[in-house]
Design a protein around this motif. Structure first.
Motif, PDB file in Angstrom:
ATOM      1  N   PRO A  48     -13.415  -1.613  -7.248  1.00 24.44           N
ATOM      2  CA  PRO A  48     -13.195  -1.296  -8.660  1.00 24.44           C
ATOM      3  C   PRO A  48     -13.971  -0.076  -9.142  1.00 24.44           C
ATOM      4  O   PRO A  48     -13.665   0.476 -10.210  1.00 24.44           O
ATOM      5  N   ASN A  49     -14.950   0.350  -8.361  1.00 26.49           N
ATOM      6  CA  ASN A  49     -15.729   1.526  -8.742  1.00 26.49           C
ATOM      7  C   ASN A  49     -15.090   2.834  -8.276  1.00 26.49           C
ATOM      8  O   ASN A  49     -15.570   3.906  -8.631  1.00 26.49           O
ATOM      9  N   VAL A  50     -14.030   2.749  -7.473  1.00 24.38           N
ATOM     10  CA  VAL A  50     -13.364   3.946  -6.968  1.00 24.38           C
ATOM     11  C   VAL A  50     -12.163   4.265  -7.853  1.00 24.38           C
ATOM     12  O   VAL A  50     -11.267   3.436  -8.016  1.00 24.38           O
ATOM     13  N   HIS A  51     -12.142   5.457  -8.408  1.00 19.30           N
ATOM     14  CA  HIS A  51     -11.037   5.917  -9.262  1.00 19.30           C
ATOM     15  C   HIS A  51     -10.123   6.899  -8.548  1.00 19.30           C
ATOM     16  O   HIS A  51      -8.983   7.085  -8.968  1.00 19.30           O
ATOM     17  N   VAL A  52     -10.605   7.544  -7.491  1.00 18.67           N
ATOM     18  CA  VAL A  52      -9.807   8.561  -6.812  1.00 18.67           C
ATOM     19  C   VAL A  52     -10.274   8.687  -5.367  1.00 18.67           C
ATOM     20  O   VAL A  52     -11.455   8.486  -5.068  1.00 18.67           O
ATOM     21  N   THR A 110      -4.673   3.641  -6.206  1.00 24.94           N
ATOM     22  CA  THR A 110      -5.690   4.663  -6.440  1.00 24.94           C
ATOM     23  C   THR A 110      -5.120   6.039  -6.126  1.00 24.94           C
ATOM     24  O   THR A 110      -4.591   6.255  -5.040  1.00 24.94           O
ATOM     25  N   PRO A 111      -5.216   6.993  -7.053  1.00 27.69           N
ATOM     26  CA  PRO A 111      -4.721   8.348  -6.775  1.00 27.69           C
ATOM     27  C   PRO A 111      -5.474   8.987  -5.617  1.00 27.69           C
ATOM     28  O   PRO A 111      -6.652   8.690  -5.373  1.00 27.69           O
ATOM     29  N   ASP A 132      -1.117  12.117  -3.335  1.00 27.09           N
ATOM     30  CA  ASP A 132      -0.539  12.417  -4.643  1.00 27.09           C
ATOM     31  C   ASP A 132      -0.653  13.888  -4.989  1.00 27.09           C
ATOM     32  O   ASP A 132       0.270  14.476  -5.564  1.00 27.09           O
ATOM     33  N   LEU A 133      -1.774  14.476  -4.661  1.00 17.14           N
ATOM     34  CA  LEU A 133      -2.030  15.877  -4.964  1.00 17.14           C
ATOM     35  C   LEU A 133      -2.582  16.546  -3.714  1.00 17.14           C
ATOM     36  O   LEU A 133      -3.340  15.928  -2.968  1.00 17.14           O
ATOM     37  N   VAL A 134      -2.200  17.791  -3.500  1.00 14.23           N
ATOM     38  CA  VAL A 134      -2.681  18.537  -2.336  1.00 14.23           C
ATOM     39  C   VAL A 134      -3.211  19.879  -2.818  1.00 14.23           C
ATOM     40  O   VAL A 134      -2.516  20.610  -3.537  1.00 14.23           O
ATOM     41  N   PRO A 212      -9.576   5.522 -16.893  1.00 15.58           N
ATOM     42  CA  PRO A 212      -9.679   4.137 -16.424  1.00 15.58           C
ATOM     43  C   PRO A 212      -8.713   3.858 -15.269  1.00 15.58           C
ATOM     44  O   PRO A 212      -7.602   4.405 -15.224  1.00 15.58           O
ATOM     45  N   THR A 213      -9.134   3.010 -14.348  1.00 17.56           N
ATOM     46  CA  THR A 213      -8.322   2.763 -13.159  1.00 17.56           C
ATOM     47  C   THR A 213      -6.960   2.151 -13.491  1.00 17.56           C
ATOM     48  O   THR A 213      -5.970   2.443 -12.819  1.00 17.56           O
ATOM     49  N   ASN A 214      -6.887   1.289 -14.514  1.00 20.87           N
ATOM     50  CA  ASN A 214      -5.588   0.692 -14.829  1.00 20.87           C
ATOM     51  C   ASN A 214      -4.605   1.738 -15.345  1.00 20.87           C
ATOM     52  O   ASN A 214      -3.414   1.691 -15.039  1.00 20.87           O
ATOM     53  N   HIS A 215      -5.090   2.713 -16.102  1.00 20.85           N
ATOM     54  CA  HIS A 215      -4.222   3.788 -16.566  1.00 20.85           C
ATOM     55  C   HIS A 215      -3.763   4.661 -15.396  1.00 20.85           C
ATOM     56  O   HIS A 215      -2.596   5.055 -15.316  1.00 20.85           O
ATOM     57  N   LEU A 216      -4.685   4.969 -14.488  1.00 20.26           N
ATOM     58  CA  LEU A 216      -4.314   5.764 -13.320  1.00 20.26           C
ATOM     59  C   LEU A 216      -3.231   5.060 -12.510  1.00 20.26           C
ATOM     60  O   LEU A 216      -2.250   5.681 -12.075  1.00 20.26           O
ATOM     61  N   ALA A 217      -3.397   3.753 -12.312  1.00 20.00           N
ATOM     62  CA  ALA A 217      -2.429   3.001 -11.518  1.00 20.00           C
ATOM     63  C   ALA A 217      -1.055   3.011 -12.173  1.00 20.00           C
ATOM     64  O   ALA A 217      -0.029   3.198 -11.504  1.00 20.00           O
TER      65      ALA A 217
END
Length: 287
Positions: A48-52, A110-111, A132-134, A212-217
């Motif tokens: 849960p502490n990882v956002h990306v 996770t992005p 997702d991004l390069v 926030p992670t839920n928004h990213l997901a």
């Protein structure tokens, strides 16, 4: 973390770092790496502490693709069935597992950002384009050279990122392009000078990590669903089947026999020389 053999995993400041770690082989893909990529992505996704996630490669290149010197020069293997016939389902089962392992980067909540320096070619481009991004160094190279013989990109992301005509431009030639061109064509997000690559990726990751992670997901799931609605999964199924066919066609067997007799580098030199591949196979040319 020490429980991986082909990569390193660490996390800090809301970011997980997955670093391919076979630098002596330009991070070439062996039988363990796909599974370890997936395990590392799942570890990040469960934290849960990882956002990306930031995916990178150690040494002089991101990833030079499958370890074809090993796979092409050796005899029978999971990817090279010897004999008058080959089991398409056996081949599909193994290669689709690899494709799904790479695509864990795409399917995770996770992005992910891929950082490319040196080369991201052949199977290495499959891994990179699953993110997702390069972000590329301007002088880095990306391409799928096995499109000339002995391969089809199983993740099938070229057309979804480039569009029809430029995807055909890349896959009908097997050419490589540099980071500047890849960014200009929309294959990757952007290209920056090599000495600015680390800083640019960190800045982008920090910006994403502030959400926030839920928004990213939810944002990632929404965009990914659009690609699935465009037939991404069925395209990957076809591409994975075609990959097996390219390796077991008469021309594919000729290429492998060439590599076995004269070495993989000699076979690649012939492949990339512009000389025609023999339709239906044929004798291996003299050295």
């Amino acid at each position: 973390m020490t429980d991986f053999q082909t990569l390193r995993y660490e996390s800090r400041d809301r970011k997980a770092y997955i670093t391919l770690a076979r630098p002596d082989r330009l991070n070439a893909i062996d039988d363990r790496m796909p599974r370890e990529i997936r395990a590392a992505v799942e570890r990040a996704d469960a934290d849960p502490n990882v956002h990306v996630i930031i995916l990178a490669g150690d040494g002089p290149a991101f990833c030079a693709g499958y370890d074809l010197k090993k796979f092409a020069e050796e005899g029978n293997s999971e990817w090279n069935q010897v004999g008058p016939s080959w089991d398409a389902v056996r081949d599909f089962r193994g290669m689709s597992r690899n494709t799904e392992d790479f695509f864990s980067l795409f399917r995770s909540l996770t992005p992910s950002i891929c950082k490319i320096h040196g080369y991201a070619v052949a199977g290495g481009s499959d891994i990179a384009l699953s993110c997702d991004l390069v972000v590329m160094a301007e002088d880095a190279k990306i391409g799928y050279m096995p499109a000339r013989i002995w391969g089809c990109p199983t993740t099938a992301m070229w057309v979804y990122r480039l569009g029809v005509e430029r995807a055909k431009r890349m896959l009908l030639t097997g050419d490589k392009i540099d980071g500047r061109t890849a960014a200009e064509w929309g294959l990757v997000l952007e290209a920056v000078p090599a000495d600015q690559l680390d800083a640019r990726v960190e800045a982008l990751a920090d910006r994403i990590a502030s959400v926030p992670t839920n928004h990213l997901a939810m944002q990632k799931l929404m965009v990914n669903q659009a690609l699935d609605n465009m037939g991404l999964r069925s395209t990957q199924t076809l591409a994975t089947l075609f990959d097996g066919i390219t390796r077991h066609s008469a021309e594919g067997r000729w290429f492998k026999e060439f590599a076995e007799q004269r070495g993989f580098h000699a076979a690649v030199e012939w492949r990339d020389s512009g000389r025609p591949m023999p339709n239906g196979g044929g004798p291996i040319p003299e050295a």
